[in-house]
Design a protein around this motif. Structure first.
Motif, PDB file in Angstrom:
ATOM      1  N   PRO A 163      12.728  48.543  34.196  1.00 15.33           N
ATOM      2  CA  PRO A 163      12.016  48.319  35.458  1.00 15.33           C
ATOM      3  C   PRO A 163      10.504  48.494  35.325  1.00 15.33           C
ATOM      4  O   PRO A 163       9.747  47.800  36.023  1.00 15.33           O
ATOM      5  CB  PRO A 163      12.621  49.382  36.387  1.00 15.33           C
ATOM      6  CG  PRO A 163      14.007  49.576  35.860  1.00 15.33           C
ATOM      7  CD  PRO A 163      13.876  49.459  34.372  1.00 15.33           C
ATOM      8  N   ARG A 169      13.643  46.373  40.773  1.00 13.13           N
ATOM      9  CA  ARG A 169      15.075  46.159  40.975  1.00 13.13           C
ATOM     10  C   ARG A 169      15.747  45.544  39.746  1.00 13.13           C
ATOM     11  O   ARG A 169      16.866  45.027  39.854  1.00 13.13           O
ATOM     12  CB  ARG A 169      15.305  45.271  42.196  1.00 13.13           C
ATOM     13  CG  ARG A 169      14.806  45.880  43.497  1.00 13.13           C
ATOM     14  CD  ARG A 169      15.118  44.986  44.682  1.00 13.13           C
ATOM     15  NE  ARG A 169      14.649  45.581  45.932  1.00 13.13           N
ATOM     16  CZ  ARG A 169      14.763  44.990  47.122  1.00 13.13           C
ATOM     17  NH1 ARG A 169      15.335  43.802  47.217  1.00 13.13           N
ATOM     18  NH2 ARG A 169      14.295  45.581  48.211  1.00 13.13           N
ATOM     19  N   VAL A 195      12.977  41.560  40.728  1.00 16.98           N
ATOM     20  CA  VAL A 195      13.701  41.864  39.496  1.00 16.98           C
ATOM     21  C   VAL A 195      12.831  41.547  38.283  1.00 16.98           C
ATOM     22  O   VAL A 195      12.669  42.374  37.394  1.00 16.98           O
ATOM     23  CB  VAL A 195      15.033  41.071  39.428  1.00 16.98           C
ATOM     24  CG1 VAL A 195      15.654  41.160  38.035  1.00 16.98           C
ATOM     25  CG2 VAL A 195      16.010  41.606  40.461  1.00 16.98           C
TER      26      VAL A 195
END
Length: 260
Positions: A163, A169, A195
């Motif tokens: 991350p 995420r 992400v």
């Protein structure tokens, strides 16, 4: 010989990430290679025309010869000629960055793009790099076409993204990744939210050849404030249609035909 080739490619890959150039000592340290061996490799790459040394600072950097080889390959493969008009159309319809990645063995590589955002925030990450499978919409779309076992095997080889290097995420466990893949299978396309990068979203759909083999992936990416989950769901049918159009046109590309 194989060790020399591997070191040479690692050296060029490292220089590709430092277009401003790197001094000899830094290259040797970064790549954990002896200074003398690093110097010999650089001398050979200079002789072959792939590297040059800045005369004012002494730093080493890539020439455009490697870039020229890549562009020549893409031109002769027909990928850009086939896909670019379709990518341009999707970019205009979505108003966001659209990219095409091709399947190359166990990797995905972006080879073409179109920017639909005419003003405001623009998202445009580096091209020509292999896609991180666990932290990207393109990776999720491709992995979703496989069994869970096959998908996890590819991710295990590449490793999960962290991350701190991607978005907050980014999935770091098998369970989290499989949830993304199962959702992508159900929709027919992948969707990610923060992400790959903070405050960024993306979606992707696989491109299949006539025999069903996945030969590439088309993505739409943009800032979260504009490319919301609702907006991505609305764009889903348009993205899937674009993927079908590229698939139908892929017969005109020598590389796509070979991938099929």
């Amino acid at each position: 010989m194989s060790a020399i080739l591997e070191r040479s490619f690692k050296l060029m890959e490292h220089l590709a990430a430092h277009p401003e150039g790197r001094p000899l000592s830094a290259l040797a340290s970064d790549l954990q290679m002896p200074l003398s061996a690093t110097h010999r490799l650089l001398s050979e790459l200079i002789r072959c025309g792939y590297v040059r040394q800045d005369q004012s600072h002494g730093d080493y950097m890539l020439t455009i010869k490697l870039v020229s080889l890549g562009l020549c390959f893409l031109s002769n493969s027909g990928i850009v000629d086939v896909a670019q008009p379709l990518l341009d159309r999707l970019a205009a319809e979505s108003g966001e960055l659209v990219r095409l990645a091709v399947v190359d063995g166990d990797a995905l590589t972006f080879v073409a793009k179109a920017q639909g955002a005419t003003r405001g925030l623009r998202y445009d990450p580096d091209m020509g790099l292999s896609v991180n499978l666990s932290c990207s919409s393109a990776g999720h779309a491709w992995l979703s076409t496989m069994s869970d076992e096959q998908a996890l095997e590819l991710v295990a080889r590449q490793g999960f993204g962290k991350p701190e290097d991607f978005g907050p995420r980014a999935p770091t466990t098998v369970k989290a990744l499989l949830a993304y893949l199962r959702a992508a299978r159900k929709r027919g396309f992948s969707m990610i939210n923060e992400v790959f990068a903070p405050a960024m979203t993306a979606m992707a759909a696989p491109v299949r050849s006539g025999n069903g083999a996945v030969i590439g992936v088309i993505t739409i990416a943009g800032p979260l404030v504009r490319l919301t989950e609702e907006r991505m769901l609305a764009l889903g049918p348009t993205l899937l249609l674009a993927a079908e159009d590229v698939a139908h046109a892929s017969g005109a590309s020598a590389l796509f035909k070979r991938r099929a």
